[in-house]
Design an enzyme around this catalytic site. Structure first.
Site, PDB file in Angstrom:
ATOM      1  N   GLU A   1     -13.148 -29.727  16.550  1.00 58.13           N
ATOM      2  CA  GLU A   1     -14.354 -30.545  16.444  1.00 58.13           C
ATOM      3  C   GLU A   1     -15.333 -29.995  15.555  1.00 58.13           C
ATOM      4  O   GLU A   1     -16.141 -28.824  16.189  1.00 58.13           O
ATOM      5  CB  GLU A   1     -15.026 -31.139  17.624  1.00 58.13           C
ATOM      6  CG  GLU A   1     -13.951 -31.998  18.349  1.00 58.13           C
ATOM      7  CD  GLU A   1     -13.673 -33.526  17.917  1.00 58.13           C
ATOM      8  OE1 GLU A   1     -14.320 -33.696  16.769  1.00 58.13           O
ATOM      9  OE2 GLU A   1     -12.923 -34.184  17.991  1.00 58.13           O
TER      10      GLU A   1
ATOM     11  N   LYS B   1     -15.669 -21.382  27.578  1.00 53.57           N
ATOM     12  CA  LYS B   1     -16.611 -20.568  27.148  1.00 53.57           C
ATOM     13  C   LYS B   1     -17.611 -21.244  26.558  1.00 53.57           C
ATOM     14  O   LYS B   1     -17.568 -21.663  25.434  1.00 53.57           O
ATOM     15  CB  LYS B   1     -15.855 -19.501  26.325  1.00 53.57           C
ATOM     16  CG  LYS B   1     -16.744 -18.211  25.789  1.00 53.57           C
ATOM     17  CD  LYS B   1     -16.556 -17.824  24.641  1.00 53.57           C
ATOM     18  CE  LYS B   1     -17.683 -18.374  23.695  1.00 53.57           C
ATOM     19  NZ  LYS B   1     -18.897 -18.259  23.922  1.00 53.57           N
TER      20      LYS B   1
ATOM     21  N   CYS C   1     -23.925 -32.731  14.961  1.00 55.88           N
ATOM     22  CA  CYS C   1     -22.669 -32.797  14.261  1.00 55.88           C
ATOM     23  C   CYS C   1     -22.373 -34.248  13.572  1.00 55.88           C
ATOM     24  O   CYS C   1     -22.049 -34.364  12.364  1.00 55.88           O
ATOM     25  CB  CYS C   1     -21.439 -32.287  14.768  1.00 55.88           C
ATOM     26  SG  CYS C   1     -21.248 -33.288  16.074  1.00 55.88           S
TER      27      CYS C   1
ATOM     28  N   GLU D   1     -24.092 -28.723   5.176  1.00 48.26           N
ATOM     29  CA  GLU D   1     -24.530 -29.077   6.569  1.00 48.26           C
ATOM     30  C   GLU D   1     -25.594 -28.305   6.586  1.00 48.26           C
ATOM     31  O   GLU D   1     -25.596 -27.016   6.639  1.00 48.26           O
ATOM     32  CB  GLU D   1     -23.315 -28.853   7.591  1.00 48.26           C
ATOM     33  CG  GLU D   1     -23.851 -29.472   9.077  1.00 48.26           C
ATOM     34  CD  GLU D   1     -22.887 -28.980  10.119  1.00 48.26           C
ATOM     35  OE1 GLU D   1     -22.366 -27.701  10.045  1.00 48.26           O
ATOM     36  OE2 GLU D   1     -22.745 -29.811  10.978  1.00 48.26           O
TER      37      GLU D   1
HETATM   38  P1  NAP Z   1     -19.943 -21.575  16.125  1.00 44.31           P
HETATM   39  O1  NAP Z   1     -20.838 -20.434  15.702  1.00 44.31           O
HETATM   40  O2  NAP Z   1     -18.839 -22.039  15.636  1.00 44.31           O
HETATM   41  O3  NAP Z   1     -19.844 -21.450  17.530  1.00 44.31           O
HETATM   42  C1  NAP Z   1     -18.916 -22.192  18.405  1.00 44.31           C
HETATM   43  C2  NAP Z   1     -18.569 -21.469  19.661  1.00 44.31           C
HETATM   44  O4  NAP Z   1     -17.600 -20.509  19.203  1.00 44.31           O
HETATM   45  C3  NAP Z   1     -19.425 -20.668  20.457  1.00 44.31           C
HETATM   46  O5  NAP Z   1     -19.242 -20.559  21.800  1.00 44.31           O
HETATM   47  C4  NAP Z   1     -19.315 -19.228  19.936  1.00 44.31           C
HETATM   48  O6  NAP Z   1     -19.538 -18.196  20.749  1.00 44.31           O
HETATM   49  C5  NAP Z   1     -17.607 -19.235  19.773  1.00 44.31           C
HETATM   50  N1  NAP Z   1     -17.218 -18.309  18.902  1.00 44.31           N
HETATM   51  C6  NAP Z   1     -17.681 -17.804  17.776  1.00 44.31           C
HETATM   52  N2  NAP Z   1     -16.820 -17.047  17.254  1.00 44.31           N
HETATM   53  C7  NAP Z   1     -15.752 -17.211  17.889  1.00 44.31           C
HETATM   54  C8  NAP Z   1     -14.622 -16.606  17.535  1.00 44.31           C
HETATM   55  N3  NAP Z   1     -14.160 -15.701  16.610  1.00 44.31           N
HETATM   56  N4  NAP Z   1     -13.396 -16.745  18.309  1.00 44.31           N
HETATM   57  C9  NAP Z   1     -13.719 -17.629  19.286  1.00 44.31           C
HETATM   58  N5  NAP Z   1     -14.855 -18.278  19.723  1.00 44.31           N
HETATM   59  C10 NAP Z   1     -16.012 -17.866  18.760  1.00 44.31           C
HETATM   60  O7  NAP Z   1     -21.040 -23.138  16.338  1.00 44.31           O
HETATM   61  P2  NAP Z   1     -22.349 -23.339  16.818  1.00 44.31           P
HETATM   62  O8  NAP Z   1     -23.444 -22.563  15.741  1.00 44.31           O
HETATM   63  O9  NAP Z   1     -22.490 -22.812  18.037  1.00 44.31           O
HETATM   64  O10 NAP Z   1     -22.184 -24.871  16.427  1.00 44.31           O
HETATM   65  C11 NAP Z   1     -23.045 -25.584  15.540  1.00 44.31           C
HETATM   66  C12 NAP Z   1     -21.791 -26.199  14.687  1.00 44.31           C
HETATM   67  O11 NAP Z   1     -20.952 -26.648  15.426  1.00 44.31           O
HETATM   68  C13 NAP Z   1     -22.282 -26.976  13.574  1.00 44.31           C
HETATM   69  O12 NAP Z   1     -21.431 -27.041  12.489  1.00 44.31           O
HETATM   70  C14 NAP Z   1     -21.780 -28.304  14.189  1.00 44.31           C
HETATM   71  O13 NAP Z   1     -21.494 -29.373  13.085  1.00 44.31           O
HETATM   72  C15 NAP Z   1     -20.484 -28.289  14.965  1.00 44.31           C
HETATM   73  N6  NAP Z   1     -20.514 -29.288  16.127  1.00 44.31           N
HETATM   74  C16 NAP Z   1     -19.376 -30.103  15.953  1.00 44.31           C
HETATM   75  C17 NAP Z   1     -19.304 -30.861  16.849  1.00 44.31           C
HETATM   76  C18 NAP Z   1     -18.228 -32.169  16.728  1.00 44.31           C
HETATM   77  O14 NAP Z   1     -17.942 -32.920  17.723  1.00 44.31           O
HETATM   78  N7  NAP Z   1     -17.531 -32.195  15.456  1.00 44.31           N
HETATM   79  C19 NAP Z   1     -20.183 -31.244  17.689  1.00 44.31           C
HETATM   80  C20 NAP Z   1     -21.220 -30.287  17.958  1.00 44.31           C
HETATM   81  C21 NAP Z   1     -21.435 -29.137  17.098  1.00 44.31           C
HETATM   82  P3  NAP Z   1     -20.976 -17.557  20.646  1.00 44.31           P
HETATM   83  O15 NAP Z   1     -22.013 -18.442  20.989  1.00 44.31           O
HETATM   84  O16 NAP Z   1     -20.771 -16.426  21.558  1.00 44.31           O
HETATM   85  O17 NAP Z   1     -20.832 -17.047  19.248  1.00 44.31           O
END
Ligand code: NAP
Length: 454
Positions: free
Chosen positions: A229, A154, A263, A356
């Site tokens: 992650e 997804k 990240c 962050e």
């Molecule tokens: P996010 O808002 O947490 O969303 C990530 C994914 O989760 C999206 O596909 C989102 O879908 C889905 N999602 C949201 N709510 C959910 C729920 N309740 N149940 C299941 N899935 C759900 O993160 P983001 O804004 O896309 O990415 C930014 C964050 O990712 C930052 O904090 C960054 O540090 C972190 N990140 C970490 C790494 C690592 O390797 N550690 C790598 C990249 C990014 P929707 O898009 O449909 O909301």
């Protein structure tokens, strides 16, 4: 079927409408995935390898199309997008080669011998973020398939296009229908359905720490394996015995690459006081050289941020009372542009220094001693990545061992290689991706005892 609108963040134009899967459609995908996995796990290893090598070839053959999609969808400079898509092919090749190198143990006992087997988990669901859509998807799809699982991805609602296209391409060569599927739609509906279904055995999630916490809670109901992650606030430590000029020249890419939406961004820059002025001069000079502009142009280094909401969130950290050593300019035309900003925070206590931001903002924090540098670096809920710049080998290892961070580099700012494990400590996550550890994370250990005495 309802759809989700996808925008180009550089132009604010609509570039696609993507289906929003209903919960029933997601459950159908899970049923198909379950049946595909039963067939896949029985195929000879050589056939599994061949499929992964073919995916790598397919990605190579379609680099330009996939890179253009990624660039338009994320606002990513095309040069970076091409390199990232090439890395996806490398990831499939690495795990194709690893398939027949995963061995269990032999444990001799007084009354017999035990063997361990790394069994596949079953159906794996991968939930990805918007910043590096295709690479992060591949870090999970490739090892999960290699280990004998089926996969459902997804992608983030804002940036699904490259992953959807990869799914279509792979469909054309897949030996089993439904072995790798892409389901699009919101996290709260599609993501939640994957989490609730007991036929999904593992969730591999990359995203925010906040959503990661909810994933961990929801997984408890059906005892899923979970890899998380999550966020980061990584430190870049520059000691006075380092090649300060090299550290300063490299620092902009360590925090502003992908417009800071990384990240692993080294957004806390810890500098020993004796070399602070020299470092700041070099850092600002190198930052000024970054070219912000049209992501489709080969010369662009930085594109826009992913959305208007995200830019507003980043801007909220740029409080007027901060001590700015550099404020860049970016277009004010269409698109969600924001240029790099560098702040000096002598106490390291501002929100910009502790939270962050996920945008092009770096905070410089001075320190006096090695012990103080370690204390500041570890004073964070996060522990994903980081760098240590020093010519003293003993210090580099001493500091690396002391830092509460999962992935570190010395005299370098690069964290991620397909051959080595990657992941975070503390609230940056749990579990590891990439390397052979990443492959083992998609397996479950089985122990078989054979009695050898009468
Ligand atoms: P996010 O808002 O947490 O969303 C990530 C994914 O989760 C999206 O596909 C989102 O879908 C889905 N999602 C949201 N709510 C959910 C729920 N309740 N149940 C299941 N899935 C759900 O993160 P983001 O804004 O896309 O990415 C930014 C964050 O990712 C930052 O904090 C960054 O540090 C972190 N990140 C970490 C790494 C690592 O390797 N550690 C790598 C990249 C990014 P929707 O898009 O449909 O909301």
């Amino acid at each position: 079927m309802t759809t989700t609108t996808v925008w180009n963040p550089a132009t604010e134009e609509v570039i696609a409408e993507v289906p929003a899967f209903t919960q029933d459609q997601v459950r159908e995908a899970i049923a198909l995935s379950h049946s595909a996995q039963q067939k896949w796990r029985r195929l000879p290893l050589a056939e599994r390898q061949l499929f992964l090598y073919k995916i790598a070839e397919l990605v190579d053959a379609n680099v330009e199309e996939l890179a253009q999609l990624e660039s338009q969808d994320v606002g990513k400079p095309i040069r970076s997008a091409r390199a990232e898509v090439a890395s996806v092919a490398s990831c499939f090749r690495y795990y194709a080669g690893a398939i027949d190198k995963v061995h269990g143990d032999t444990i001799t006992l007084d009354e017999g011998i035990s063997f361990t087997f790394h069994e596949p988990l079953g159906v794996v669901a991968v939930i990805t973020p918007w910043n590096f859509p295709l690479p992060i998807a591949s870090w999970n799809i490739a090892p999960a398939l290699a280990a004998g699982n089926s996969v459902i991805v997804k992608p983030a609602s804002m940036t699904p296009l490259s992953t959807v296209r990869l799914g279509q391409l792979v469909d054309e060569i897949s030996p089993i229908e439904g072995l790798f599927q892409v389901v699009t739609g919101s996290g709260s509906s599609v993501g939640a359905t994957l989490l609730d279904d007991p036929r999904v055995h593992k969730i591999s999630f990359t995203g925010s720490t906040e959503v990661g916490q909810s994933i961990l809670r929801a997984s408890a109901d059906t005892f899923k394996h979970v890899t998380l992650e999550l966020g980061g606030k990584s430190a870049n430590l520059i000691f006075e015995d380092a090649d300060v000029s090299a550290a300063a020249q490299a620092a902009p890419w360590a925090v502003f690459d992908n417009s800071g939406q990384d990240c692993c961004a080294r957004s806390r820059v810890l500098v020993q006081r004796k070399v602070l002025d020299d470092f700041i001069d070099g850092f600002v000079e190198a930052t000024k050289k970054l070219r912000i502009g049209d992501p489709s142009l080969i010369e662009s280094d930085l594109g826009p941020l992913v959305s208007a909401e995200h830019r507003a969130s980043v801007q909220s950290f740029l409080e007027p009372q901060l001590d700015y050593v550099y404020k860049g300019d970016a277009f004010q035309e269409k698109g969600f542009w924001l240029a790099p900003h560098i702040v000096l925070d002598k106490e390291g206590t501002s929100k910009a220094a502790t939270d962050e931001i996920f945008g092009p903002v770096a905070v410089i924090i001075p320190f006096d001693t090695e012990a103080e540098a370690i204390e500041i670096a570890n004073n964070s809920i996060y522990g994903l990545s980081g760098s240590i710049w020093t010519k003293d080998v003993a210090r580099s290892l001493r500091v690396a061992r002391a830092l509460e961070s999962g992935t570190l580099s010395v005299n370098s700012n690069s964290s991620i290689r397909v051959q080595t494990p990657f992941g975070g400590m503390k609230q940056s996550g749990m579990g590891r991706e990439l390397g052979l550890e990443g492959l083992l994370g998609f397996t479950e250990l089985k122990t078989v005892f054979v009695k050898t005495v009468d």
